[in-house]
Motif scaffolding. Sequence first.
Motif, PDB file in Angstrom:
ATOM      1  N   SER A 218       0.835  -1.214   0.000  1.00 31.36           N
ATOM      2  CA  SER A 218       0.000   0.000   0.000  1.00 31.36           C
ATOM      3  C   SER A 218       0.865   1.257   0.000  1.00 31.36           C
ATOM      4  O   SER A 218       2.044   1.234   0.375  1.00 31.36           O
ATOM      5  CB  SER A 218      -0.913   0.016   1.225  1.00 31.36           C
ATOM      6  N   MET A 219       0.259   2.366  -0.395  1.00 35.61           N
ATOM      7  CA  MET A 219       0.947   3.648  -0.371  1.00 35.61           C
ATOM      8  C   MET A 219       1.376   4.000   1.052  1.00 35.61           C
ATOM      9  O   MET A 219       2.467   4.540   1.281  1.00 35.61           O
ATOM     10  CB  MET A 219       0.039   4.755  -0.928  1.00 35.61           C
ATOM     11  N   LEU A 220       0.513   3.677   2.024  1.00 29.81           N
ATOM     12  CA  LEU A 220       0.831   3.955   3.430  1.00 29.81           C
ATOM     13  C   LEU A 220       2.062   3.178   3.869  1.00 29.81           C
ATOM     14  O   LEU A 220       2.962   3.739   4.508  1.00 29.81           O
ATOM     15  CB  LEU A 220      -0.361   3.608   4.326  1.00 29.81           C
ATOM     16  N   GLN A 221       2.127   1.888   3.537  1.00 29.93           N
ATOM     17  CA  GLN A 221       3.285   1.074   3.914  1.00 29.93           C
ATOM     18  C   GLN A 221       4.552   1.610   3.253  1.00 29.93           C
ATOM     19  O   GLN A 221       5.613   1.685   3.891  1.00 29.93           O
ATOM     20  CB  GLN A 221       3.067  -0.384   3.511  1.00 29.93           C
ATOM     21  N   HIS A 222       4.435   1.986   1.999  1.00 31.92           N
ATOM     22  CA  HIS A 222       5.579   2.554   1.280  1.00 31.92           C
ATOM     23  C   HIS A 222       6.048   3.835   1.955  1.00 31.92           C
ATOM     24  O   HIS A 222       7.258   4.029   2.162  1.00 31.92           O
ATOM     25  CB  HIS A 222       5.191   2.828  -0.174  1.00 31.92           C
ATOM     26  N   ARG A 223       5.116   4.672   2.329  1.00 29.23           N
ATOM     27  CA  ARG A 223       5.438   5.950   2.978  1.00 29.23           C
ATOM     28  C   ARG A 223       6.107   5.709   4.337  1.00 29.23           C
ATOM     29  O   ARG A 223       7.085   6.376   4.695  1.00 29.23           O
ATOM     30  CB  ARG A 223       4.147   6.747   3.151  1.00 29.23           C
ATOM     31  N   LEU A 224       5.580   4.758   5.074  1.00 30.39           N
ATOM     32  CA  LEU A 224       6.124   4.443   6.398  1.00 30.39           C
ATOM     33  C   LEU A 224       7.538   3.873   6.285  1.00 30.39           C
ATOM     34  O   LEU A 224       8.442   4.276   7.033  1.00 30.39           O
ATOM     35  CB  LEU A 224       5.210   3.438   7.108  1.00 30.39           C
ATOM     36  N   SER A 225       7.741   2.964   5.355  1.00 26.08           N
ATOM     37  CA  SER A 225       9.066   2.370   5.165  1.00 26.08           C
ATOM     38  C   SER A 225      10.080   3.423   4.735  1.00 26.08           C
ATOM     39  O   SER A 225      11.241   3.404   5.171  1.00 26.08           O
ATOM     40  CB  SER A 225       9.001   1.237   4.137  1.00 26.08           C
ATOM     41  N   GLU A 226       9.663   4.346   3.886  1.00 26.10           N
ATOM     42  CA  GLU A 226      10.540   5.446   3.465  1.00 26.10           C
ATOM     43  C   GLU A 226      10.964   6.298   4.656  1.00 26.10           C
ATOM     44  O   GLU A 226      12.120   6.722   4.752  1.00 26.10           O
ATOM     45  CB  GLU A 226       9.819   6.333   2.440  1.00 26.10           C
ATOM     46  N   LEU A 227      10.016   6.543   5.556  1.00 25.26           N
ATOM     47  CA  LEU A 227      10.309   7.334   6.755  1.00 25.26           C
ATOM     48  C   LEU A 227      11.371   6.636   7.595  1.00 25.26           C
ATOM     49  O   LEU A 227      12.340   7.274   8.045  1.00 25.26           O
ATOM     50  CB  LEU A 227       9.026   7.531   7.575  1.00 25.26           C
ATOM     51  N   TYR A 228      11.207   5.326   7.805  1.00 22.41           N
ATOM     52  CA  TYR A 228      12.171   4.572   8.604  1.00 22.41           C
ATOM     53  C   TYR A 228      13.541   4.548   7.940  1.00 22.41           C
ATOM     54  O   TYR A 228      14.580   4.651   8.612  1.00 22.41           O
ATOM     55  CB  TYR A 228      11.664   3.144   8.830  1.00 22.41           C
ATOM     56  N   LEU A 229      13.560   4.420   6.621  1.00 21.61           N
ATOM     57  CA  LEU A 229      14.826   4.392   5.902  1.00 21.61           C
ATOM     58  C   LEU A 229      15.524   5.749   5.926  1.00 21.61           C
ATOM     59  O   LEU A 229      16.753   5.827   5.823  1.00 21.61           O
ATOM     60  CB  LEU A 229      14.591   3.953   4.451  1.00 21.61           C
ATOM     61  N   SER A 230      14.761   6.811   6.081  1.00 24.97           N
ATOM     62  CA  SER A 230      15.330   8.158   6.099  1.00 24.97           C
ATOM     63  C   SER A 230      15.856   8.559   7.471  1.00 24.97           C
ATOM     64  O   SER A 230      16.637   9.507   7.591  1.00 24.97           O
ATOM     65  CB  SER A 230      14.281   9.181   5.652  1.00 24.97           C
ATOM     66  N   ALA A 231      15.399   7.864   8.509  1.00 26.41           N
ATOM     67  CA  ALA A 231      15.793   8.225   9.874  1.00 26.41           C
ATOM     68  C   ALA A 231      17.268   7.953  10.120  1.00 26.41           C
ATOM     69  O   ALA A 231      17.830   6.976   9.631  1.00 26.41           O
ATOM     70  CB  ALA A 231      14.951   7.447  10.885  1.00 26.41           C
ATOM     71  N   GLY A 232      17.885   8.836  10.895  1.00 27.88           N
ATOM     72  CA  GLY A 232      19.300   8.674  11.216  1.00 27.88           C
ATOM     73  C   GLY A 232      19.529   7.929  12.512  1.00 27.88           C
ATOM     74  O   GLY A 232      20.676   7.664  12.893  1.00 27.88           O
ATOM     75  N   GLY A 233      18.450   7.605  13.211  1.00 28.84           N
ATOM     76  CA  GLY A 233      18.587   6.873  14.472  1.00 28.84           C
ATOM     77  C   GLY A 233      17.238   6.571  15.084  1.00 28.84           C
ATOM     78  O   GLY A 233      16.241   7.245  14.786  1.00 28.84           O
ATOM     79  N   PHE A 234      17.213   5.532  15.915  1.00 30.02           N
ATOM     80  CA  PHE A 234      15.993   5.135  16.619  1.00 30.02           C
ATOM     81  C   PHE A 234      16.306   5.010  18.115  1.00 30.02           C
ATOM     82  O   PHE A 234      17.408   4.612  18.490  1.00 30.02           O
ATOM     83  CB  PHE A 234      15.482   3.788  16.104  1.00 30.02           C
ATOM     84  N   TRP A 235      15.337   5.351  18.947  1.00 30.42           N
ATOM     85  CA  TRP A 235      15.528   5.219  20.392  1.00 30.42           C
ATOM     86  C   TRP A 235      14.299   4.566  21.019  1.00 30.42           C
ATOM     87  O   TRP A 235      13.207   4.633  20.480  1.00 30.42           O
ATOM     88  CB  TRP A 235      15.787   6.582  21.032  1.00 30.42           C
ATOM     89  N   LYS A 236      14.506   3.899  22.159  1.00 30.35           N
ATOM     90  CA  LYS A 236      13.409   3.208  22.827  1.00 30.35           C
ATOM     91  C   LYS A 236      12.950   3.938  24.081  1.00 30.35           C
ATOM     92  O   LYS A 236      11.778   4.243  24.246  1.00 30.35           O
ATOM     93  CB  LYS A 236      13.824   1.776  23.171  1.00 30.35           C
ATOM     94  N   THR A 237      13.871   4.213  24.986  1.00 29.53           N
ATOM     95  CA  THR A 237      13.506   4.848  26.259  1.00 29.53           C
ATOM     96  C   THR A 237      13.679   6.354  26.209  1.00 29.53           C
ATOM     97  O   THR A 237      12.772   7.111  26.562  1.00 29.53           O
ATOM     98  CB  THR A 237      14.350   4.270  27.404  1.00 29.53           C
ATOM     99  N   SER A 238      14.834   6.795  25.775  1.00 26.72           N
ATOM    100  CA  SER A 238      15.097   8.234  25.667  1.00 26.72           C
ATOM    101  C   SER A 238      15.988   8.489  24.458  1.00 26.72           C
ATOM    102  O   SER A 238      16.801   7.641  24.089  1.00 26.72           O
ATOM    103  CB  SER A 238      15.755   8.769  26.935  1.00 26.72           C
TER     104      SER A 238
END
Length: 372
Positions: A218-238
């Motif tokens: 779906s377009m939504l899944q594509h958009r979401l995956s693009e967002l994750y691929l563009s991120a420079g980092g992920f955090w869980k607690t802080s």
Amino acid sequence: MLILFIIPLFFISSQSISHEIHKHQTLRVLTWEGYVTDADVLEVNKLLEESGYHYKVEIILPYAQGAEQMFDLIRAKQCDVAFLTLFFIKMQKERTAKLLQEINTNSPRLSNYKHIYPNLTGLEMGMNSLNQPLYIPWGGGIYGFYINKDKVPDDKIPTSINALWEDEWHRKFSLNQSQQWYNLGLAFMSQGLSPFYMYEAIVEGDRNKVRELSKPNSMLQHRLSELYLSAGGFWKTSPEFNNNLLIISSWGPEIHAENAKGANWQLIDFDEGHMAWLDTINFVKGLEGEKLEAAEIFANYFIGKQVQSRVANELSMVPVSKLAPINPLLGGAQEIFKENMFVPPYNYSSYELMKKMTDKASLAVEHSKKNP
């Protein structure tokens, strides 16, 4: 004479034991870490004693951790007062709501209630079937994105969430990984939709819409995956801070701490708005008499000027009381908190779909690392 001597001793001893038991009754409070300080406990206990109430505040440990843990403790009758996040109340078929009792907002012991911003009272997800509130607003915040003003000039600060998908900000912003519905909300907002569009479709029973939205291609899944691929980092607690990140996603307190060290992070006021959360004070069913009155005195203290000022100045959250100063980093409750932007009480179906989609986006990131 012996009998007359023994009876008074027994009488005095019984009275003494009864007094000790009465004096040490506790008001058990389940709260998030940092919300209730040792100084607060001492102050409330002093207020209760001065008012003639034989109750003392006891903080439940471990602290609040999430909707499931808080529900379990409330159901087990292990607390009397809770600091529930608003959308927890009606999650999972309103099971927590059924364990709470309505708030008498006209109680003489809730004198500070009248100072709460009116846009935060009477929110539907915190009301029972008789339209009575199951919550007292306490403090909230947003899933905000903050930009490093020392590195980015004013005329370069983005104004739309869509910037997160642009090459200019590729690998220069971070995302939260543990509460995935916020990132899915960003994908919806970038398409001009409500951040809770999926949840709303499920509630409306629109299966076709839900099916189309959640398709692997779906377009939504594509958009979401693009967002994750563009991120420079992920955090869980802080969130983590490093020289490569110009935009940091955060609940707020960490930004306040960095700025206190001399940094210059500023909230990006996206045109699309901000997804918000509100933490509340709640009374567990069964509170009555003096114990209920003690709970009201506790709550009134926490919506008073002193604590509400700490919400803004030390916790970097948005206070709910008009008596408190406006958080200079976030803004006021009337500007930040809009009813349609509060995270809703997601159900099991919502969670499962969101997890499936965000897991797919996370896999795309892992794949890109292995095949740069």
